[in-house]
Structures are given as structure tokens and as C-alpha cells.
Design a protein around this motif. Structure first.
Motif, PDB file in Angstrom:
ATOM      1  N   ALA A  26     -57.850  14.939  16.547  1.00  0.00           N
ATOM      2  CA  ALA A  26     -59.231  15.235  16.139  1.00  0.00           C
ATOM      3  C   ALA A  26     -60.070  15.663  17.341  1.00  0.00           C
ATOM      4  CB  ALA A  26     -59.856  14.021  15.455  1.00  0.00           C
ATOM      5  N   ASP A  27     -59.979  14.922  18.420  1.00  0.00           N
ATOM      6  CA  ASP A  27     -60.749  15.272  19.616  1.00  0.00           C
ATOM      7  C   ASP A  27     -60.286  16.603  20.205  1.00  0.00           C
ATOM      8  OD1 ASP A  27     -62.419  13.055  19.478  1.00  0.00           O
ATOM      9  OD2 ASP A  27     -61.163  11.841  20.817  1.00  0.00           O
ATOM     10  N   PHE A  28     -58.991  16.859  20.182  1.00  0.00           N
ATOM     11  CA  PHE A  28     -58.462  18.139  20.663  1.00  0.00           C
ATOM     12  C   PHE A  28     -59.046  19.297  19.841  1.00  0.00           C
ATOM     13  CE2 PHE A  28     -55.089  21.389  19.993  1.00  0.00           C
ATOM     14  CZ  PHE A  28     -55.127  21.985  21.245  1.00  0.00           C
ATOM     15  N   LEU A  29     -59.017  19.152  18.518  1.00  0.00           N
ATOM     16  CA  LEU A  29     -59.541  20.216  17.655  1.00  0.00           C
ATOM     17  C   LEU A  29     -61.031  20.444  17.893  1.00  0.00           C
ATOM     18  CD1 LEU A  29     -57.709  19.235  14.353  1.00  0.00           C
ATOM     19  CD2 LEU A  29     -57.231  21.237  15.774  1.00  0.00           C
ATOM     20  N   ARG A  30     -61.777  19.372  17.988  1.00  0.00           N
ATOM     21  CA  ARG A  30     -63.228  19.467  18.148  1.00  0.00           C
ATOM     22  C   ARG A  30     -63.636  19.894  19.556  1.00  0.00           C
ATOM     23  NH1 ARG A  30     -66.590  17.542  14.579  1.00  0.00           N
ATOM     24  NH2 ARG A  30     -68.103  16.905  16.169  1.00  0.00           N
TER      25      ARG A  30
END
Length: 167
Positions: A26-30
Motif C-alpha cells: 500500500a505504501d509503495f503504491l501510494r
């Protein structure tokens, strides 16, 4: 800090990046890819706001590390509408049903429904739809209009012979 280079296909585009081994998907995508449609709510996999598709199956991106996605195909809510801006059938059905109020949970619900359809799951009753969506929490809609939208997309995709994952 341990890092690793990963290569993923996100919304049809191959992306490579060096990430911390402990960074969530999630953090990678965001943060790294700027795909902020993947929302973070509980960060424990309970609320469903971070739901994406990994190799076509619904998954909680807050529970998966970015390094675990190496070599996989990821679809986020940004990747389902047509290039010309035409809404995906799931998005259109939910829009027509006025399914959401604040919209925070919307991407997670949309991706969960897309995953359900991609898996070939076709709930027949409102109770079965509720069961299928029980992993997603909405704090303001009361769920009835969301279920209306799912019934609509199920009817529309049955008429079209589609799975609901195509654009």
C-alpha cells in the motif's frame, strides 16, 4: 536499512523500483508510484479500503510487503476505468446507485467487487452480496445502496456475458 529492487506490472505498466524490505505494498503504491486511490484505513486488513487486485484476485495491500509483489501484476482503482475516462462497469453501477457518501471506502469496495467478478462469484441474494462484501467497512452509507449497485452490475454483466473486470 535493507532494500531490494522489485519489478511489478501496475495497471498494465511495468515498473521497477528499489524499496525498503519492510515497506507495505500500500505504501509503495501510494508513496512511490503516486497511486493514492488505494486508501489506508485500519492498516490491519480489516476495513478493506486498501483492496487491490494481485494477479486478478482481491488482496489487502496493507498486509503485503512490496517485495512480495515482485513479478506480479497489480491492478488498482486507477487502472480499471477506460483511457478515455469511461467508468468501469462496477464504478458505473455504483455511481448510478448513489452507493457512497464520503467516498473513502469506495476504491476498496470497487476492487473487491471486481475481484469477486473476476473469480466468477455471482451472489444471488442480498444476503450473499453482504457476505461477499463483509471484508469491507463503510461508516456512512448503510450498505443498502452499495448492495443495489452490486445487484445492478451483476445484472449488467450477466446481460453482456462479461466478468466485470473488462473495460
Amino acid at each position: 536499512m535493507t532494500t531490494r529492487t522489485i519489478t511489478v506490472t501496475v495497471n498494465g505498466r511495468t515498473r521497477s523500483a528499489t524499496v525498503e524490505a519492510r515497506k507495505t505494498l500500500a505504501d509503495f503504491l501510494r508513496e512511490d508510484l503516486g497511486l493514492t486511490g488505494t486508501h489506508l484505513g485500519c492498516e490491519h486488513g480489516v476495513c478493506g479500503a486498501c483492496t487491490i487486485l494481485v494477479d486478478g484476485a482481491a488482496a489487502r495491500s496493507c498486509l503485503q510487503l512490496a517485495v512480495q509483489a515482485d513479478g506480479h501484476e497489480i491492478t488498482t482503482v486507477e487502472g480499471i476505468a477506460a483511457e478515455d475516462g469511461t467508468l468501469h462497469p462496477v464504478q458505473q453501477a455504483l455511481h448510478e446507485s448513489h452507493a457512497f457518501q464520503c467516498g473513502f471506502c469506495t476504491p476498496g469496495f470497487v476492487m473487491s467487487i471486481c475481484g469477486m467478478l473476476a473469480e466468477g462469484t455471482r451472489p444471488c441474494t442480498r444476503a450473499e452480496i453482504r457476505e461477499e462484501l463483509s471484508g469491507n467497512i463503510c461508516r456512512c452509507s448503510g450498505y443498502q445502496t452499495i448492495i443495489d449497485g452490486v445487484e445492478k452490475v451483476l445484472a449488467d454483466t450477466a446481460d453482456a456475458g462479461a466478468t466485470g473486470t473488462e473495460r
